[in-house]
Scaffold this motif. Structure first.
Motif, short mmCIF file in Angstrom:
data_model
loop_
_atom_site.label_atom_id
_atom_site.label_comp_id
_atom_site.label_asym_id
_atom_site.label_seq_id
_atom_site.Cartn_x
_atom_site.Cartn_y
_atom_site.Cartn_z
N THR A 100 0.76 5.57 0.24
CA THR A 100 0.29 6.57 0.71
C THR A 100 1.06 7.95 0.47
O THR A 100 1.98 7.90 0.99
N GLU B 44 -4.70 5.78 5.01
CA GLU B 44 -5.55 6.85 4.90
C GLU B 44 -5.49 7.66 6.20
O GLU B 44 -5.40 8.80 6.32
N GLU C 224 0.90 -0.97 0.01
CA GLU C 224 0.08 0.00 0.00
C GLU C 224 1.01 1.52 0.03
O GLU C 224 2.06 1.41 0.71
N ARG D 131 -4.80 -0.21 3.62
CA ARG D 131 -5.13 1.11 2.90
C ARG D 131 -5.78 2.13 3.96
O ARG D 131 -5.63 3.14 3.98
N ARG E 70 -5.34 -6.07 3.11
CA ARG E 70 -5.33 -4.94 2.29
C ARG E 70 -5.94 -3.75 2.64
O ARG E 70 -5.74 -2.73 2.37
#
Length: 154
Positions: free
Chosen positions: A12, A142, A10, A138, A134
């Protein structure tokens, strides 16, 4: 049975300095429950701070299942990288979890990677669990973005 390495990843992007991201991990005992609503507990065991060979214990729910892990930090590069692995037999199937902090001109990208050893049958049978991981990753990305960027606005 042939086990292959599967990498769950992931990424970000966060409008903050890499040092702020690293500081978040350094103060994990204070940050853990705010990071994700399914995080329950984080405590340093050995070493007491973010350094190589330090041990930590954490509890969280992923896909409704309680996870309780003791991990050892195996590689630390301040403001750039941290890696850890379970201390029990599960390290054979879960050799590492890492966070890379990759700076750019305007902030940084945090890359979370979980390496899992599994075969095709295990991948198929555990597909719901992998999807829950997953989703959790995520959401962590966030939430990390929100927490760190909100701190900049305060």
């Amino acid at each position: 049975m042939l086990l292959r390495l599967m990498i769950l990843e992931e990424q970000t992007w966060i409008d903050t300095d890499p040092a702020d991201v690293f500081r978040f991990f350094e103060t994990m005992e204070d940050q853990y429950e705010d990071w994700h609503p399914d995080h329950i507990l984080f405590r340093w065991r050995e070493g007491g701070e973010l350094q190589e060979d330090a041990e930590a214990y954490f509890e969280e729910r992923i896909g409704g299942q309680l996870q309780q892990k003791t991990v050892v930090f195996t590689r630390i590069r301040p403001n750039r990288y941290l890696e850890f692995r379970p201390t029990d037999w599960t390290r054979l199937l879960l050799p590492s979890i890492s966070f890379s902090i990759e700076p750019d001109d305007c902030g940084c990208t945090v890359v979370q990677r979980i390496k899992v050893r599994t075969g095709p049958i295990g991948r198929f049978l555990n597909r719901r669990e992998f999807e829950a991981v997953r989703t959790h990753m995520r959401e962590e990305g966030e939430n990390l973005k929100r927490l760190l960027e909100d701190d900049l606005g305060d």
